[in-house]
Every structure is written in C-alpha cells, then in structure tokens.
Enzyme design. Structure first.
Site, PDB file in Angstrom:
ATOM      1  N   GLY A   1     -10.077  -4.146   0.007  1.00  0.00           N
ATOM      2  CA  GLY A   1      -9.275  -4.160   1.216  1.00  0.00           C
ATOM      3  C   GLY A   1      -9.522  -2.965   2.103  1.00  0.00           C
ATOM      4  CG  ASP A   2      -6.260  -1.776   4.596  1.00  0.00           C
ATOM      5  OD1 ASP A   2      -5.551  -0.820   4.961  1.00  0.00           O
ATOM      6  OD2 ASP A   2      -5.834  -2.643   3.807  1.00  0.00           O
TER       7      ASP A   2
ATOM      8  CB  THR B   1      -0.861   0.037   1.288  1.00  0.00           C
ATOM      9  OG1 THR B   1      -1.369  -1.258   1.571  1.00  0.00           O
ATOM     10  CG2 THR B   1      -2.019   1.000   1.175  1.00  0.00           C
TER      11      THR B   1
END
Length: 316
Positions: free
Chosen positions: A210-211, A180
């Site tokens: 995802g986050d 990321t």
C-alpha cells in the site's frame, strides 16, 4: 536572548469509515493516542530529534492492539500478517522503508535502521527480515500480531465472500476497510520528520503493498516545507502522490500548510473516490489535520499550547 524554537508532534491512528468497534473502544483509542503523543513530545522536550520522536510515537501505536499496525495488524487473504512502514527526515531528506515484513515487533524501527545504517532506502520481504535478524531488531511469533478483533474481521470477510452473490458490492466493501498509524514532528533544531506504519487492508491479496511505505505518498519530510503522514485508501493515496503534492504546493505555489492539505484532500481528491486523511507540521510549528472520511483518529501537542485528541470531525 534568542527566541525558543517551537516543538510539535501530531499523530494519527488511521482514517476511514466509522464502526461499532470504534464506538465500543473509544476510550481505549483515545488513551492510545494520548500515550503516543506524550511519548513523542517527551523526546522533543528533552532535546531529542524529530526522527526519534516520530519513531517513539509510532512504536506506541504499533504495540497497541487496537490500531492496524504491528500488533493488531490486519490479516491478508491467507490469514497472515504483512506489514509496511516508512520514515523520513527533513534536513537531508534521508528515508527508510520496509514492505511485506513479518514477525517484526516494530516495523517503524526497522525502517529507521534502513535509513540510518544502510545505503538503501527500501527493503522488502525476506531481505528485510534477514537484515532485521542481523541487527537484532526485536521479533515476535506470528500469534503475537493476530488479535481477536482482526481474526473475527478476517473470518467474517471470508464468509461473506463465499456466500455473497453481489461480488461487486463485496469488492467495494473490502476496499473501504483499512487503517494506518503515523506521526510528524518538529524539534528544537527546526528539523521535521514523518513516519507511517500499517498492517494493510483486511483480506488483501498476498503481496499487496500500500501507500504507507512509499516515500512521497505515505510520508514525506522537507525542512523548508513540511512533514506529512497520510492515511486512507492506499491505492488512492498512491494515485495522487498525496504527501509530496502537499509539500510541492507549499514550495512552488506558496500555499500555507493548512491550505495545501485542504487543496489536496478536500479538492483534488473527489469525495466519492475514497477516504484520505493527512497530518502535517511545518518549520514554524503550524500543524494541520485534514480528512474527508467519517473519522480520523488523531492527537497533537505543541509548545504553543495546542493540544488535543479527536476521532470524529469537530463541530464548527
């Protein structure tokens, strides 16, 4: 004469396991981190906003094929790129996020456009793409995003899955491959902002989110507490609502930024659960860089003469 307010920019290029690829390209990673830090800090120095600073820093990382965001994004199980991004500002806690987007050169800029120009907070898939076309966000062909390194990683994973008899072990391996990019900043008006962008995990199931694009998880910003960008195992960050939890510990329990980051990353998350890393800044210009993994690409620069670039843990 009124005291000058502090300026600060902190960026990360992902936390997770070490690899030969990182060692072989260490200088390239360090140069990329430095370029991102300088791009963000220049905006702050010239009186620009924290929002513009984090966008500029993340754009540099999205354009760099070494990082898993924008160009250089991981390939999903179909050999395609699906990207997520989010941005948030601390004065009014406005935010914008995009998920499952393709062909957008800089997902963070699309997330910012959602925040600044629409009544929505989250756009995904074809809806986000249609909006991007309407506002002339720069686009690229699919081939632009696929680097040799990511294609090799995808091919290797596919081969391993087809030949491995230990499927449980392979699933665990897949879960540990991630990356990321993100940035947090404090501007001269005392406003904080955070942004996070990702290409997801290698060989992920098509449609997996995802986050990074989830507000309160991938990023969070509130002027009276902090700005946070997270990285690591996405499902683990979502489970623990990492970014908001840090802010809440500061607001409701009176912890400092460093204490809150350490409490969440090093105590509340068990080491054997997976990798987690965060970067943060508060309204006084204090910064934090905390991770439980083998490495976290990171860089920072403040008007208090703090500056640095690191990949691995520093020796105490």
């Amino acid at each position: 004469m009124a005291k000058k307010k502090p300026l600060a920019i902190v960026i990360h290029g992902g936390a997770g396991p070490d690899s030969d690829h990182i060692h072989e390209n260490r200088k390239g990673y360090e140069d990329g981190i430095k370029e991102a830090v300088e791009a963000g800090y220049k905006i702050l120095e010239e009186g620009g906003s924290a929002v513009d600073a984090v966008e500029a820093a993340v754009i540099k990382l999205e354009n760099n094929p070494l990082f898993n965001a924008g160009r250089g994004s991981a390939l999903n199980a179909n050999g395609e790129v699906e990207m997520d991004a989010a941005i948030m500002r601390g004065d009014d806690q406005a935010s914008g996020a995009v998920a499952l987007i393709r062909n957008i050169r800089n997902p963070v800029s699309l997330a910012k456009a959602v925040m600044m120009n629409t009544k929505y907070r989250f756009l995904g898939d074809m809806g986000a793409l249609e909006y991007a076309k309407k506002i002339d966000i720069r686009m690229e062909p699919s081939s632009y995003f696929i680097t040799e390194h990511q294609f090799d990683a995808f091919s290797k994973k596919r081969q391993e899955e087809f030949t491995s008899s230990d499927r449980i072990g392979m699933d665990q391996l897949n879960a540990r491959m991630h990356g990321t990019v993100g940035a947090v900043a404090l501007d001269r008006d005392g406003n904080v902002a955070a942004a996070t962008s990702t290409g997801g995990t290698e060989n992920k199931k098509m449609g997996r989110i995802g986050d990074s694009c989830v507000i309160g998880v991938g990023c969070y910003a509130k002027n009276n507490t902090c700005a946070i960008s997270g990285t690591g195992d996405g499902e683990l960050l979502i489970k623990n609502i990492i970014a908001y939890d840090i802010s809440a510990l500061m607001e409701y329990k009176g912890l400092t930024l460093q204490q809150a980051c350490e409490e969440v990353v090093l105590k509340r998350v068990k080491k054997d659960e997976g990798d987690v890393g965060v970067i943060g800044v508060d309204g006084d210009g204090n910064i934090a860089l905390v991770f439980n993994s083998e490495r976290m690409h990171r860089g920072w620069k403040t008007s208090n003469r703090q500056q640095g670039i690191e990949i691995y843990a520093t020796k105490k």
